[in-house]
Design a protein around this motif. Structure first.
Motif, PDB file in Angstrom:
ATOM      1  N   UNK A  48       0.813  -1.224   0.000  1.00 16.64           N
ATOM      2  CA  UNK A  48       0.000   0.000   0.000  1.00 16.64           C
ATOM      3  C   UNK A  48       0.840   1.264   0.000  1.00 16.64           C
ATOM      4  N   UNK A  49       1.948   1.253   0.717  1.00 15.38           N
ATOM      5  CA  UNK A  49       2.694   2.482   0.941  1.00 15.38           C
ATOM      6  C   UNK A  49       3.934   2.626   0.088  1.00 15.38           C
ATOM      7  N   UNK A  50       4.248   1.608  -0.726  1.00  7.08           N
ATOM      8  CA  UNK A  50       5.436   1.681  -1.572  1.00  7.08           C
ATOM      9  C   UNK A  50       6.728   1.669  -0.771  1.00  7.08           C
ATOM     10  N   UNK A  51       6.674   1.119   0.430  1.00  9.26           N
ATOM     11  CA  UNK A  51       7.883   1.047   1.254  1.00  9.26           C
ATOM     12  C   UNK A  51       8.330  -0.402   1.400  1.00  9.26           C
ATOM     13  N   UNK A  52       9.444  -0.575   2.068  1.00  9.09           N
ATOM     14  CA  UNK A  52      10.014  -1.909   2.287  1.00  9.09           C
ATOM     15  C   UNK A  52      10.097  -2.691   0.982  1.00  9.09           C
ATOM     16  N   UNK A  53      10.765  -2.146  -0.022  1.00 10.07           N
ATOM     17  CA  UNK A  53      10.752  -2.804  -1.325  1.00 10.07           C
ATOM     18  C   UNK A  53      11.484  -4.143  -1.318  1.00 10.07           C
ATOM     19  N   UNK A  54      10.989  -5.021  -2.134  1.00  8.65           N
ATOM     20  CA  UNK A  54      11.730  -6.260  -2.346  1.00  8.65           C
ATOM     21  C   UNK A  54      12.737  -5.979  -3.452  1.00  8.65           C
ATOM     22  N   UNK A  55      13.674  -6.821  -3.584  1.00  9.23           N
ATOM     23  CA  UNK A  55      14.673  -6.641  -4.630  1.00  9.23           C
ATOM     24  C   UNK A  55      15.523  -7.876  -4.704  1.00  9.23           C
ATOM     25  N   UNK A  56      16.586  -7.759  -5.471  1.00 13.20           N
ATOM     26  CA  UNK A  56      17.515  -8.881  -5.592  1.00 13.20           C
ATOM     27  C   UNK A  56      18.529  -8.743  -4.464  1.00 13.20           C
ATOM     28  N   UNK A  57      18.742  -9.796  -3.739  1.00 13.21           N
ATOM     29  CA  UNK A  57      19.804  -9.783  -2.730  1.00 13.21           C
ATOM     30  C   UNK A  57      20.662 -11.000  -2.964  1.00 13.21           C
ATOM     31  N   UNK A  58      21.916 -10.761  -3.201  1.00 11.29           N
ATOM     32  CA  UNK A  58      22.801 -11.912  -3.345  1.00 11.29           C
ATOM     33  C   UNK A  58      24.174 -11.581  -2.772  1.00 11.29           C
ATOM     34  N   UNK A  59      24.875 -12.630  -2.405  1.00 11.97           N
ATOM     35  CA  UNK A  59      26.221 -12.435  -1.880  1.00 11.97           C
ATOM     36  C   UNK A  59      27.147 -12.034  -3.015  1.00 11.97           C
ATOM     37  N   UNK A  60      28.085 -11.175  -2.703  1.00  5.83           N
ATOM     38  CA  UNK A  60      29.070 -10.805  -3.699  1.00  5.83           C
ATOM     39  C   UNK A  60      30.393 -10.583  -2.994  1.00  5.83           C
TER      40      UNK A  60
END
Ligand SMILES: [Cu+2]
Length: 194
Positions: A48-60
């Protein structure tokens, strides 16, 4: 003098096991209920609020991330500002930004309304990505590649501030994002609020 020793296996003395008072039970109940409300806010605000976005998280590996960013800079470099490369990646591409004491590299030149995957990582310690004056904040952690799907909504000349104290030059750690409007026009301003 007699000194009593106590272990955790013995029941403590006294009347500590008295049932909780009604008021205490009520407050514990209210606090627990509020915890559940806040817990539900996290996923709710994502949708609803456009916060706490998901995304790609990977080790680098920081060295690999550095190499990838340098390749990105070579590929799309369009200029320099006081020795700092300005990079204009095409819409839809993967954008790499690296943080290290006490810099953000490179300067990004993006298009308003276009979609990008913005990768953030640090080469040394924890830094905080804050896009100024937009209130967008993300942790930039060494050893992790955090890929956010972003689309600039306003043209202008923006600043990236480090908001995680990282050492003696922390306050000088300022980066730059230039967003050109849909006609490709760059809006010139210094300190950049649009
Ligand atoms: Cu920093």
């Amino acid at each position: 003098m007699h000194t009593e020793t106590h272990t955790g296996l013995d029941a403590p003395r006294g009347i500590w096991w008295k049932p909780a008072h009604k008021a205490e039970r009520l407050w514990v109940g209210i606090a627990f209920g509020w915890c559940l409300v806040l817990f539900a806010m996290m996923p709710l605000w994502h949708f609803k609020g456009g916060q706490n976005p998901t995304g790609i998280r990977r080790r680098t590996d920081p060295k690999a991330y550095y190499a990838r960013t340098m390749e990105f800079i070579r590929q799309y470099k369009v200029g320099e500002d006081r020795g700092m490369p300005i990079v204009a990646p095409p819409p839809g591409s993967d954008v790499y930004l690296m943080a290290f004491t006490f810099q953000w590299q490179p300067i990004l030149k993006l298009q308003q309304g276009a979609q990008y995957t913005l990768h953030l990582s640090s080469l040394d310690m924890n830094h905080g990505f804050e896009l100024f004056p937009v209130n967008a904040n993300f942790q930039v952690v060494s050893g992790y590649d955090y890929g956010l799907r972003v689309s600039p909504t306003a043209a202008g000349d923006f600043r990236i501030i480090c908001n995680e104290f990282c050492g003696i030059g922390h306050h000088t750690m300022v980066g730059r994002v230039i967003v050109v409007d849909s006609t490709g026009r760059e809006i010139a301003s210094s300190g950049g609020v649009q």
